[in-house]
Design a protein around this motif. Sequence first.
Motif, mmCIF file in Angstrom:
data_model
loop_
_atom_site.group_PDB
_atom_site.id
_atom_site.type_symbol
_atom_site.label_atom_id
_atom_site.label_comp_id
_atom_site.label_asym_id
_atom_site.label_seq_id
_atom_site.Cartn_x
_atom_site.Cartn_y
_atom_site.Cartn_z
ATOM 1 N N ILE A 229 -59.101 30.256 -33.720
ATOM 2 C CA ILE A 229 -60.213 29.406 -34.151
ATOM 3 C C ILE A 229 -59.757 28.461 -35.253
ATOM 4 O O ILE A 229 -60.067 27.268 -35.236
ATOM 5 N N SER A 230 -59.007 28.993 -36.211
ATOM 6 C CA SER A 230 -58.516 28.177 -37.319
ATOM 7 C C SER A 230 -57.674 27.007 -36.812
ATOM 8 O O SER A 230 -57.862 25.862 -37.230
ATOM 9 N N LYS A 231 -56.780 27.289 -35.892
ATOM 10 C CA LYS A 231 -55.931 26.232 -35.332
ATOM 11 C C LYS A 231 -56.777 25.194 -34.606
ATOM 12 O O LYS A 231 -56.585 23.986 -34.787
ATOM 13 N N THR A 232 -57.725 25.646 -33.814
ATOM 14 C CA THR A 232 -58.595 24.726 -33.075
ATOM 15 C C THR A 232 -59.408 23.862 -34.024
ATOM 16 O O THR A 232 -59.530 22.649 -33.821
ATOM 17 N N LEU A 233 -59.958 24.451 -35.076
ATOM 18 C CA LEU A 233 -60.743 23.683 -36.043
ATOM 19 C C LEU A 233 -59.872 22.700 -36.811
ATOM 20 O O LEU A 233 -60.313 21.592 -37.132
ATOM 21 N N ASP A 234 -58.622 23.085 -37.102
ATOM 22 C CA ASP A 234 -57.692 22.183 -37.791
ATOM 23 C C ASP A 234 -57.363 20.968 -36.932
ATOM 24 O O ASP A 234 -57.109 19.879 -37.453
ATOM 25 N N ASP A 235 -57.371 21.159 -35.605
ATOM 26 C CA ASP A 235 -57.039 20.070 -34.680
ATOM 27 C C ASP A 235 -58.225 19.161 -34.378
ATOM 28 O O ASP A 235 -58.078 18.177 -33.657
ATOM 29 N N THR A 236 -59.403 19.500 -34.885
ATOM 30 C CA THR A 236 -60.596 18.683 -34.661
ATOM 31 C C THR A 236 -61.244 18.368 -36.001
ATOM 32 O O THR A 236 -60.817 18.873 -37.043
ATOM 33 N N ASP A 237 -62.291 17.571 -35.976
ATOM 34 C CA ASP A 237 -63.036 17.295 -37.207
ATOM 35 C C ASP A 237 -64.400 17.984 -37.180
ATOM 36 O O ASP A 237 -65.341 17.557 -37.831
ATOM 37 N N ALA A 238 -64.502 19.092 -36.441
ATOM 38 C CA ALA A 238 -65.774 19.795 -36.260
ATOM 39 C C ALA A 238 -66.382 20.276 -37.572
ATOM 40 O O ALA A 238 -67.603 20.365 -37.698
ATOM 41 N N MET A 239 -65.553 20.589 -38.560
ATOM 42 C CA MET A 239 -66.060 21.075 -39.843
ATOM 43 C C MET A 239 -66.092 19.974 -40.909
ATOM 44 O O MET A 239 -66.463 20.235 -42.049
ATOM 45 N N GLY A 240 -65.705 18.766 -40.543
ATOM 46 C CA GLY A 240 -65.725 17.669 -41.510
ATOM 47 C C GLY A 240 -64.651 17.827 -42.566
ATOM 48 O O GLY A 240 -63.681 18.567 -42.382
ATOM 49 N N GLN A 241 -64.843 17.150 -43.690
ATOM 50 C CA GLN A 241 -63.840 17.134 -44.754
ATOM 51 C C GLN A 241 -64.092 18.154 -45.865
ATOM 52 O O GLN A 241 -63.252 18.349 -46.729
ATOM 53 N N VAL A 242 -65.254 18.792 -45.874
ATOM 54 C CA VAL A 242 -65.576 19.762 -46.923
ATOM 55 C C VAL A 242 -64.819 21.063 -46.639
ATOM 56 O O VAL A 242 -64.809 21.554 -45.519
ATOM 57 N N PRO A 243 -64.167 21.642 -47.661
ATOM 58 C CA PRO A 243 -63.437 22.899 -47.457
ATOM 59 C C PRO A 243 -64.372 24.016 -46.970
ATOM 60 O O PRO A 243 -65.552 24.043 -47.307
ATOM 61 N N TYR A 244 -63.805 24.922 -46.196
ATOM 62 C CA TYR A 244 -64.603 26.032 -45.688
ATOM 63 C C TYR A 244 -63.737 27.280 -45.605
ATOM 64 O O TYR A 244 -62.514 27.221 -45.578
ATOM 65 N N VAL A 245 -64.413 28.412 -45.555
ATOM 66 C CA VAL A 245 -63.782 29.704 -45.366
ATOM 67 C C VAL A 245 -64.223 30.198 -43.990
ATOM 68 O O VAL A 245 -65.416 30.184 -43.676
ATOM 69 N N LEU A 246 -63.262 30.629 -43.184
ATOM 70 C CA LEU A 246 -63.561 31.142 -41.845
ATOM 71 C C LEU A 246 -63.651 32.658 -41.893
ATOM 72 O O LEU A 246 -62.769 33.326 -42.421
ATOM 73 N N GLU A 247 -64.717 33.192 -41.322
ATOM 74 C CA GLU A 247 -64.916 34.636 -41.260
ATOM 75 C C GLU A 247 -65.236 35.001 -39.811
ATOM 76 O O GLU A 247 -66.231 34.538 -39.248
ATOM 77 N N VAL A 248 -64.371 35.787 -39.175
ATOM 78 C CA VAL A 248 -64.599 36.261 -37.811
ATOM 79 C C VAL A 248 -64.870 37.754 -37.900
ATOM 80 O O VAL A 248 -64.067 38.504 -38.453
ATOM 81 N N THR A 249 -66.006 38.167 -37.353
ATOM 82 C CA THR A 249 -66.435 39.547 -37.531
ATOM 83 C C THR A 249 -67.200 40.043 -36.307
ATOM 84 O O THR A 249 -67.555 39.271 -35.428
#
Length: 174
Positions: free
Chosen positions: A60-80
């Motif tokens: 998921i992290s790699k996919t999100l890094d390759d897109t702009d789906a989360m925009g420019q604001v920093p985020y923390v990814l939590e998979v649970t």
Amino acid sequence: MSTTQSERLRGLLEPLVSARDLDLEEVEVTPAGRRRVLRVVVDSDDGVQLDTCAELSRDISKTLDDTDAMGQVPYVLEVTSPGAERPLTEPRHYRRATGRLMRARLTDDGELVARIVSVDDEGLDLEVPGVKGRKPTARRLAFEEISKARVEIEFNRKPEDKAAGEDDESKEEA
């Protein structure tokens, strides 16, 4: 999180989750100070192992890094995986909780605490505990009769199907 962002994230993450034979239960973005937390909840009939969550998190992290789906604001990814007290909202949630005790608020404003015995496409077969020494009773409940439900945590449940003699034998050997 806007509906558009939620739909976009769900569309982006669903194939990654499905590829691991998991169900995508929830995608939630919440503010946390100057960052955001992206919480991805996954589940399966066999539960979710910690290693699976870690591998999926990397994908998921790699996919999100390759897109702009989360925009420019920093985020923390939590998979649970879902917590023990998560709401039961889909037939698969009830199926996964077979054998567990649940508390349900009914559409007629009643409340019911019962053990899930089996689940099919229309509803549940339940065992309602007896009161004051009475035997449990069977009850059928359609999904439409349930407005809210969740698993009840049992701290002192006695193991089922354990022969009474097993404990006695182990004590004798000691």
